[in-house]
Design a protein around this motif. Structure first.
Motif, short mmCIF file in Angstrom:
data_model
loop_
_atom_site.label_atom_id
_atom_site.label_comp_id
_atom_site.label_asym_id
_atom_site.label_seq_id
_atom_site.Cartn_x
_atom_site.Cartn_y
_atom_site.Cartn_z
N ASP A 119 -7.53 -0.43 -3.93
CA ASP A 119 -8.01 -1.69 -3.37
C ASP A 119 -6.91 -2.76 -3.31
OD1 ASP A 119 -10.55 -0.59 -3.16
OD2 ASP A 119 -11.09 -1.24 -5.20
N THR A 150 0.85 -1.20 0.00
CA THR A 150 0.00 0.00 0.00
C THR A 150 0.88 1.24 0.00
OG1 THR A 150 -0.07 0.10 2.41
CG2 THR A 150 -1.76 -1.26 1.30
N GLU A 151 0.24 2.39 -0.14
CA GLU A 151 0.98 3.65 -0.11
C GLU A 151 1.64 3.83 1.25
OE1 GLU A 151 -1.58 6.85 -1.12
OE2 GLU A 151 -1.98 6.12 -3.15
N GLY A 162 -3.32 -2.16 -3.82
CA GLY A 162 -1.98 -1.69 -3.55
C GLY A 162 -1.19 -1.58 -4.85
N VAL A 204 -0.35 2.38 -8.12
CA VAL A 204 -0.96 1.91 -6.88
C VAL A 204 -2.47 1.98 -7.02
CG1 VAL A 204 -1.15 2.25 -4.38
CG2 VAL A 204 0.99 2.77 -5.57
#
Length: 272
Positions: A198, A158-159, A200, A195
């Motif tokens: 939902d 993820t971010e 990543g 990205v």
């Protein structure tokens, strides 16, 4: 006129007994004359036989002289039953052959030098043997891009996870609910990460040249891609090589070689 020895002796006896001669022949004269005539006949026979032998010797000597005269103008084959002389002319279109042999004998053909027959003519229309392609050339330019990602940037992160790695994310654009980031930081080469909110990180693309663990990357030929990844399929702008639930995407240049490579998740809608 042929006269036998008996008839000759009778005539001589009659001649010598003729009283008109007035000379008395000595005793034993007739046998001596007959013996002399016999010796002359024998000499004549010897001379005739010697003449035939001289002629035969002259024929044989002439044949041997022809054989010796083969140095620069021809070749000769002398066997027990025949004598063959071949004359080679300077012009390729003119040649002569002279054969002298004993009547009833067979001429022997000259054998090929070395005892082996000449090789058959090569067929110029025969198909060339198929060439076998050499092994694929491995490319090791740039950083290593694996099916998991590039350096510390992994697919599915993820971010927040990217930020926790100490990476700097610079937004470039948004498309279909996905954000394109330029990624920079320690432990990762310059790259672009796509990205999804939902899923990543769904795409990691190095900015420069990179290569896969199989040695396929920028500069590889199309045949090297298909050799390393048998399930490779064509896409709109290159080749897609599946590896599990992910895939390498190879962009092709105009000459058919690989210009860039990225890795992406198979089930994602951010990048086609």
């Amino acid at each position: 006129m042929n006269v036998s020895e008996d008839e000759l002796e009778q005539r001589l006896r009659a001649l010598f007994s003729d009283e008109r001669l007035g000379v008395e022949a000595p005793s034993g004269a007739a046998p001596a004359i007959v013996a002399g005539a016999r010796r002359r006949r024998q000499r004549r026979k010897v001379l005739i036989s010697a003449s035939g032998a001289v002629c035969a010797l002259a024929v044989v000597s002439g044949g041997l002289a022809v054989v010796k005269f083969q140095g620069t103008t021809g070749t000769a084959d002398l066997s027990a039953s025949s004598l063959t002389v071949t004359d080679v002319s300077p012009s390729p279109s003119a040649s002569a052959a002279v054969s002298v042999g004993v009547p009833g004998s067979q001429t022997q053909e000259p054998s090929t030098k070395g005892g082996a027959p000449p090789p058959p003519p090569r067929n110029s229309h025969a198909p060339a043997p198929p060439t076998r392609r050499s092994a694929p050339v491995k490319v090791m330019k740039g950083p290593l891009l694996t099916a998991d990602g590039l350096g510390s940037v992994k697919l599915g992160m993820t971010e927040q996870q990217l930020a926790d790695q100490g990476l700097t994310l610079t937004p470039v654009k948004e498309s279909a609910g996905c954000t394109y980031y330029e990624v920079a930081g320690e432990g990762v080469p310059a790259a672009t990460a796509v990205v999804s909110a939902d899923e990543g990180v769904v795409v990691v693309k190095p900015d420069g040249a990179a290569h896969t663990p199989e040695g396929v990357g920028a500069g590889s030929a199309k045949e090297d891609v298909t050799a390393a990844y048998p399930d490779t399929a064509a896409s709109s702008d290159g080749l897609v090589a599946p590896t599990g639930d992910r895939a390498y995407h190879f962009t092709l240049a105009d000459d058919g070689s690989v210009s860039s490579v990225d890795v992406r998740a198979t089930n994602q809608t951010c990048a086609a």
